[in-house]
Write an enzyme that holds these catalytic residues in place. Sequence first.
Site, PDB file in Angstrom:
ATOM      1  N   TYR A 202      74.101  24.393  43.939  1.00 53.88           N
ATOM      2  CA  TYR A 202      73.915  23.791  45.275  1.00 53.88           C
ATOM      3  C   TYR A 202      73.037  22.526  45.390  1.00 53.88           C
ATOM      4  O   TYR A 202      73.103  21.998  46.313  1.00 53.88           O
ATOM      5  CB  TYR A 202      73.573  24.788  46.549  1.00 53.88           C
ATOM      6  CG  TYR A 202      72.418  25.606  46.138  1.00 53.88           C
ATOM      7  CD1 TYR A 202      71.162  25.002  46.458  1.00 53.88           C
ATOM      8  CD2 TYR A 202      72.553  26.828  45.789  1.00 53.88           C
ATOM      9  CE1 TYR A 202      70.035  25.914  46.403  1.00 53.88           C
ATOM     10  CE2 TYR A 202      71.489  27.548  45.914  1.00 53.88           C
ATOM     11  CZ  TYR A 202      70.244  27.106  45.989  1.00 53.88           C
ATOM     12  OH  TYR A 202      69.212  27.900  45.705  1.00 53.88           O
TER      13      TYR A 202
ATOM     14  N   ARG B 123      60.952  23.531  46.871  1.00 49.21           N
ATOM     15  CA  ARG B 123      61.167  24.624  46.098  1.00 49.21           C
ATOM     16  C   ARG B 123      61.742  24.235  44.653  1.00 49.21           C
ATOM     17  O   ARG B 123      62.959  24.218  44.596  1.00 49.21           O
ATOM     18  CB  ARG B 123      61.919  25.662  46.785  1.00 49.21           C
ATOM     19  CG  ARG B 123      61.649  27.171  45.990  1.00 49.21           C
ATOM     20  CD  ARG B 123      62.975  28.028  46.576  1.00 49.21           C
ATOM     21  NE  ARG B 123      64.177  27.584  45.924  1.00 49.21           N
ATOM     22  CZ  ARG B 123      65.516  27.843  46.703  1.00 49.21           C
ATOM     23  NH1 ARG B 123      65.541  28.059  47.740  1.00 49.21           N
ATOM     24  NH2 ARG B 123      66.283  27.240  45.719  1.00 49.21           N
TER      25      ARG B 123
ATOM     26  N   HIS C 184      65.591  30.484  43.995  1.00 47.09           N
ATOM     27  CA  HIS C 184      65.168  31.166  45.152  1.00 47.09           C
ATOM     28  C   HIS C 184      64.654  32.509  44.479  1.00 47.09           C
ATOM     29  O   HIS C 184      63.642  32.761  45.173  1.00 47.09           O
ATOM     30  CB  HIS C 184      66.318  31.511  46.094  1.00 47.09           C
ATOM     31  CG  HIS C 184      65.708  32.267  47.345  1.00 47.09           C
ATOM     32  ND1 HIS C 184      65.110  31.896  48.383  1.00 47.09           N
ATOM     33  CD2 HIS C 184      66.300  33.606  47.692  1.00 47.09           C
ATOM     34  CE1 HIS C 184      64.998  32.944  49.308  1.00 47.09           C
ATOM     35  NE2 HIS C 184      65.516  34.021  48.574  1.00 47.09           N
TER      36      HIS C 184
END
Length: 495
Positions: free
Chosen positions: A396, A383, A387
């Site tokens: 992160y 990805r 998100h």
Amino acid sequence: MASSCLTKSKNFIIFNLKSKSSFTDRISAFTNSLFHHRLLHTVNHTISPLLVRKHAGYSRVNRTDDSHRFFELAYVQRQLHSTVSVSSDVTQLPVESPSLQILDFPGGKVKFTKKLTFTSNSTEERVHCYRVLDDNGQPFTDVDSLEISKELAIKMYTNMVTLEVMDTVFYESQRQGRISFYATTTGEEAINIASAAALNDNDFVFPQYREPGVLLWRGFTLQEFANQLFGNKHEYGKGRQMPIHYGSRKLNYFTVASTVATQIPHAVGAAYSLKMEKQDSCVITYFGDGGTSTADFHAAMNFAAVLEVPVIFFCRNNGWAISTPVNEQFRSDGVVVKGKAYGVPSIRIDGNDALAIYNAVYEARKMAIKEQTPVLIEALTYRAGHHTTSDDSTRYRSVEEIERWRGDQNPVKRFRAWIESRGWWNGVAESEYRSSIRKQVAQVIQVAERVEKPPVADMFNDVYDVPPTNLNEQEAFVQKTVKKHRQDYPSDVPL
């Protein structure tokens, strides 16, 4: 009194020590006799002597069962240090008959083994990943691959570019405050388009929230996408859903639900319906790696396998369930191994390789319909975007990691290299197409913004044929509140 009790205990212990030898001999002789009797009785009942030896020291169960009593006797012998050992008796038995080598347990025949071996909780080598194109977009020699036409290849590529541009412009619109929410498919364009290209229009799609490309392939227009994002009166959900929660009854694309896995058991139910009606079609459901950690996934897999329904489970293993990496989600070798546990044919593929995806889904569809079986596909990808617009993935993971995947493993770039190597595409066509699509997306946004919102009454219809009293009361209350505080509500929302 205490002194008297101690004296009696001392005398009892001395008595037992003096008679230990004779007592042990008597017990040994008795258990030896019963041991051989029970052993023969157990063999006649097809209980493997090996299993007896392995479990002899651990059986503490009901003595009324013959085989369990035998386990108990073997345990007593070892505790009393009998001169007759279980292992020596077993090795003296004749070679096992064929009926002892394989036993037809409920559920299937099982072979016995003499090795006490547990299945490994890890493997040195992971399940291989099916791939057609290398990192430079060139096919491997002697690869199992379907031949696709120039027309199909160009359509696949242009749809991937459209999805990429659409994501970029709509994402920018959200950052400008024009829409409230958005999620991109950056890095997963090939999964969207190539899988959709391998399906038929009469196949049903149960998506998650990162498969708008499947809807795009089936003919959902840019204007329809924009209408949904802006929630205007032309939006099929009448503005009652969040942006990106697309759906189209006409295109057999079920409306997106804001969950990670509830669509999976729904897909199994739909596939069972197709099976009952003997339809020449299947169901495909999409989900991420995080969805495989839910109960819905496991229940759906088991139901699909037992009922033998034509459904394709397509997992986008993109490395992250929002901010949770896959190595914190499960210890297994990804998702593909979960299929074997449920008796489902499974394959791992390169999710950044459009040809590999197309081949796998095409064959999975044929298998699902012809053999009436579920199929699990795990597409390894990344990805490369956040998100959603509510997320900052740099909190992160590193920017360098993201950029590396956007560049070196870009699925759009790789597929472009392949079609260019065949003389089907060039830089001029690329520039013209991207410019045209960007203009079209900007135009549909302007149109969608000018269309008024659905009326307030639409919040209360489409559920009941005759609305109940409490729902009518709620509608009346909302209408009254909006009229009284009109300045607090959007002026483009009709009452």
